[in-house]
Write a protein that holds these residues in place. Structure first.
Motif, PDB file in Angstrom:
ATOM      1  N   GLN A   2       0.822  -1.202   0.000  1.00 61.56           N
ATOM      2  CA  GLN A   2       0.000   0.000   0.000  1.00 61.56           C
ATOM      3  C   GLN A   2       0.858   1.255   0.000  1.00 61.56           C
ATOM      4  OE1 GLN A   2      -2.425  -0.824   3.497  1.00 61.56           O
ATOM      5  NE2 GLN A   2      -4.178  -1.235   2.169  1.00 61.56           N
ATOM      6  N   ASP A  23      -4.646   5.543  -2.749  1.00 59.49           N
ATOM      7  CA  ASP A  23      -5.351   4.261  -2.846  1.00 59.49           C
ATOM      8  C   ASP A  23      -6.212   3.978  -1.622  1.00 59.49           C
ATOM      9  OD1 ASP A  23      -3.352   3.968  -1.009  1.00 59.49           O
ATOM     10  OD2 ASP A  23      -2.560   2.084  -1.833  1.00 59.49           O
ATOM     11  N   SER A  25      -5.128   3.931   1.484  1.00 63.21           N
ATOM     12  CA  SER A  25      -4.337   3.377   2.579  1.00 63.21           C
ATOM     13  C   SER A  25      -3.939   4.465   3.563  1.00 63.21           C
ATOM     14  CB  SER A  25      -3.100   2.675   2.029  1.00 63.21           C
ATOM     15  OG  SER A  25      -2.290   3.592   1.300  1.00 63.21           O
TER      16      SER A  25
END
Length: 411
Positions: A2, A23, A25
């Motif tokens: 991540q 993303d 994360s």
């Protein structure tokens, strides 16, 4: 892996900062008021080829990395984290993971990154390097530096002194160390916007000449000299210090120029200044230094975005070069805490004029300045860099210095 986890490894797993990836994360403590937000995979692609501070700086300048909270506080939290803290094997693994992103995006080096052409420290290359940093916009510098237009370390006489009071105190300290008196001739090399030149003329009746490689600085300074009615005593020329008049001056000030000279050029630099002084004349050299003998190159962000070809030496090297060039060293002092305060003042000025600054020079350049000043403030506070004033004199034929037993006044 991540995005947030990768960035957390780069900045340091123990840094109390939240990391948020594009993303979705997250890493770091949720309670932290400071966060790094990665907004684009292009930021990650940059880390494939520049996995340290340069890659992060490129992402920040281009808006691919955003900082939530105070930038200075973020840098303070990361101050002890360097690329060398990441084992080589881990750096290689990181680069391999990021390589597909680099292949996909291949982000170009930001346009604001500059590497001047030509032979190092030739007159032409030095002129281009100086122009890159100083010929940005006089209006922008007015917002950042304030009315004094002094782009060098101020000297704070008290804890509560303002930036303007501290800049005036710096100019007066230089004048006192040089023992300026009415009718004397002063040469100020690398004079910036002419602050020392105008102070010497207005406050001490000195005939002062300043030289600078920045055309915009010279134009601004000469116009201000006329506006203040000082043209009978003060002048600023667009000129390389090597082309300054060779007649003998009573005093020379060099405030913030030595950083641009380069180690190999120091003997010639101080030799040329000695030759321009009469016997008994004084030189005050004021410059940023390394806290010890340099063992590594200049930080790549500073070298490519701020001061191309800049080189910092330890104060011992400066003193030795002055001494070998024929100056007797009479006084030295370290003003690094004063420079930290100066940078904090400039950062506050930039924040107050942020919208105007962005409109004037663009968001990328404004971000460069915000990052550079916050990082340098921290550097002076943590003793990663220093600021020294060194006072020397060209002795008379019989070794006379013209100094009293104590203080600066001439005998």
């Amino acid at each position: 892996m991540q995005v947030a986890t990768i960035i957390s490894r780069v900045v340091g797993p123990d840094v109390p900062v939240r990391v948020i990836g594009y993303d979705g994360s997250k890493a770091g403590p949720d309670s932290s008021d400071i966060a790094i937000r990665i907004t684009s995979p292009r930021a990650m692609a940059r880390l494939a080829t520049a996995p340290g501070t340069l890659g992060l700086a490129r992402g920040y300048v281009e808006g691919e990395i955003e900082v939530e909270g105070d930038l200075y506080e973020l840098l303070a939290a990361m101050a002890d984290v360097t690329l060398n803290d990441i084992p080589r094997a881990e750096r290689l693994r990181l680069a391999r993971r990021l390589l597909p992103l680099w292949v996909r995006h291949r982000p170009a080096v930001p346009d604001l990154e500059y590497r001047p052409p030509g032979r190092l420290h030739s007159k032409l290359r030095d002129s281009k390097a100086i122009s890159h940093h100083y010929d940005v916009s006089n209006r922008f510098y007015e917002w950042v530096l304030g009315p004094s237009m002094a782009y060098t370390c101020a000297v704070y006489p008290t804890e509560t002194a303002t930036l303007e009071e501290a800049q005036a105190a710096k100019h007066e300290l230089v004048a006192q160390k040089l023992a300026l008196e009415p009718g004397m001739r002063l040469l100020d090399v690398g004079c910036g916007w002419g602050g020392m030149v105008m102070h010497a003329a207005a406050e001490h009746g000195v005939k002062a000449l300043g030289v600078t490689l920045s055309r915009r600085q010279a134009e601004w300074a000469q116009a201000e000299i006329v506006r203040r009615g000082l043209q009978s005593l003060a002048e600023v020329r667009h000129l390389d210090y090597r082309d300054a008049p060779e007649s003998q001056f009573d005093a020379i000030s060099s405030i913030g120029l030595t950083e641009h000279i380069g180690n190999a050029q120091l003997p010639g630099y101080f030799g040329s200044l000695r030759d321009r002084l009469r016997p008994g004349g004084r030189l005050l050299n004021h410059c940023i230094t390394q806290p010890r003998t340099p063992r590594k190159a200049t930080d790549p962000f500073i070298d490519r975005y701020i001061f191309p070809d800049g080189q910092l030496e330890a104060v011992g090297r400066i003193i030795s070069a002055m001494n070998d060039a024929g100056f007797e060293i009479r006084h030295e002092e370290n003003l690094r805490e004063h420079y930290a305060r100066t940078l904090a003042g400039w950062s506050a000025n930039l924040d107050r004029h942020w919208e105007e600054a962005v409109a004037e020079v663009g968001l990328g350049r404004a971000r460069v300045w915000r990052l550079y000043m916050a990082a340098c403030q921290l550097g002076f506070e943590r003793d990663n860099i220093q600021l020294h004033q060194v006072l020397g004199v060209r002795l008379g034929e019989q070794g006379e210095s013209g100094f009293p037993l104590r203080g600066w006044r001439r005998l």
